[in-house]
Write an enzyme that holds these catalytic residues in place. Structure first.
Site, short mmCIF file in Angstrom:
data_model
loop_
_atom_site.label_atom_id
_atom_site.label_comp_id
_atom_site.label_asym_id
_atom_site.label_seq_id
_atom_site.Cartn_x
_atom_site.Cartn_y
_atom_site.Cartn_z
CG ASN A 19 -4.97 -0.17 -10.49
OD1 ASN A 19 -5.76 0.17 -11.52
ND2 ASN A 19 -4.42 0.82 -9.64
NE ARG A 70 16.46 -2.13 -5.64
CZ ARG A 70 15.33 -1.86 -4.75
NH1 ARG A 70 14.14 -2.14 -5.33
NH2 ARG A 70 15.67 -0.88 -4.24
NE ARG A 96 11.50 -4.33 -2.75
CZ ARG A 96 12.81 -3.95 -2.11
NH1 ARG A 96 12.70 -3.29 -1.07
NH2 ARG A 96 13.75 -4.66 -2.50
CG LEU A 98 10.35 -4.40 -10.77
CD1 LEU A 98 9.70 -4.38 -12.15
CD2 LEU A 98 10.34 -5.48 -9.97
CG ASN A 112 4.15 0.86 -12.86
OD1 ASN A 112 3.52 0.25 -12.04
ND2 ASN A 112 4.66 1.89 -12.76
CG HIS A 114 2.93 6.64 -11.88
ND1 HIS A 114 3.68 6.35 -10.86
CD2 HIS A 114 3.16 8.04 -12.29
CE1 HIS A 114 3.90 7.65 -10.24
NE2 HIS A 114 3.67 8.75 -10.91
CG ASP A 146 12.38 2.14 -18.94
OD1 ASP A 146 12.33 2.14 -17.69
OD2 ASP A 146 12.61 3.08 -19.88
CD GLU A 179 -4.50 4.67 -10.57
OE1 GLU A 179 -3.92 3.48 -10.39
OE2 GLU A 179 -4.28 5.60 -9.91
C1 GAR Z 1 -2.69 3.04 -7.71
O1 GAR Z 1 -2.88 4.50 -7.69
C2 GAR Z 1 -1.11 3.02 -8.39
O2 GAR Z 1 -1.20 3.85 -9.82
C3 GAR Z 1 0.03 3.57 -7.83
O3 GAR Z 1 -0.42 3.08 -6.57
C4 GAR Z 1 -2.00 2.77 -6.40
C5 GAR Z 1 -2.18 1.46 -5.98
O4 GAR Z 1 -3.30 1.28 -5.66
N1 GAR Z 1 1.22 3.12 -8.09
C6 GAR Z 1 2.28 3.95 -7.98
O5 GAR Z 1 2.37 4.95 -7.66
C7 GAR Z 1 3.44 3.44 -8.84
N2 GAR Z 1 4.60 4.33 -8.93
P1 GAR Z 1 -3.96 -0.29 -5.72
O6 GAR Z 1 -3.16 -1.24 -4.59
O7 GAR Z 1 -5.44 -0.10 -5.17
O8 GAR Z 1 -4.08 -0.66 -7.29
#
Ligand code: GAR
Length: 206
Positions: A19, A70, A96, A98, A112, A114, A146, A179
């Site tokens: 991403n 943290r 992680r 925040l 973010n 997801h 948030d 994504e």
């Molecule tokens: C992605 O699928 C992203 O949506 C997910 O981790 C992957 C990272 O891929 N994120 C989460 O699950 C956050 N809760 P990438 O390192 O290739 O971008």
């Protein structure tokens, strides 16, 4: 015509970084009036961090194990982001939670992505959760961050079908394609359009 302002952003990642690379590719195609001011990872050998260095971007490894809490770790990240002049923070597979301190430092300018149609299936293994629930439509969500887990006002969602023979891997791959479209689109809209937050809703327009 005056050139659009270029907004410096910081990227936080923990792994592959696809991403992050989608954001960088959109910048290179001049589709996003931004520049990546720094890439920070809590995992020193994260492939995304290695790639950032190869691209000549500022890249910082800040292993969370080096900090006592943290809050202390997040303060190190805030310092690195401030040093780089980052005005927005994009979480790109940053695995992680925040701290409230971090969120207070940048909100609402934290995004973010997801791999589910939130508010369904927050947390880990979103694609596995979708298959287990038997949904016919899955997808991804870009949202402002948030203090909650994968909560915050939704900016962009993109849907994909769930097929009968899907595995976690095939579904994740189909979602990932979306994504890589959704993240640059969401950031671009936030940077170039007026928007406001009303309750849990983000509304575009003056
Ligand atoms: C992605 O699928 C992203 O949506 C997910 O981790 C992957 C990272 O891929 N994120 C989460 O699950 C956050 N809760 P990438 O390192 O290739 O971008």
């Amino acid at each position: 015509m005056a050139a659009a302002r270029v907004t410096p952003i910081g990227v936080l990642l923990s792994g592959r970084g696809s991403n992050f690379l989608a954001l960088q590719a959109a910048i290179e195609r001049a589709e996003l009036p931004a520049r990546i001011a720094v890439v920070i990872s809590n995992v020193a050998d994260a492939p995304g961090l290695v790639r950032a260095r190869e691209l000549g971007l500022a890249a910082r490894a800040l292993p969370h194990g080096e900090s006592a809490s943290r809050e202390a770790h997040d303060q190190r990240m805030l310092d690195a982001l401030a040093e780089a002049g980052a005005e927005w923070v994009c979480l790109a597979g940053y695995m992680r939670l925040l701290s409230a301190r971090f969120v207070a430092g940048y909100a609402p300018r934290i995004l973010n992505i997801h791999p589910s149609l939130l508010p369904a299936f927050p947390g880990l293994h979103a694609q596995r959760q979708a298959l287990a629930a038997g949904v016919r439509v899955a997808g991804c969500t870009v949202h402002l961050v948030d203090e909650g887990l994968d909560s915050g006002p939704i900016v962009v969602q993109r849907a994909v079908p769930v097929l009968d023979d899907d595995t976690e891997e095939t579904l994740a791959a189909r979602i990932l394609v979306e994504e890589h479209r959704a993240y640059p689109e969401a950031l671009r809209r936030l940077l170039v359009e007026p928007w406001a937050i009303e309750g849990r809703r983000l509304r575009f327009g003056a």
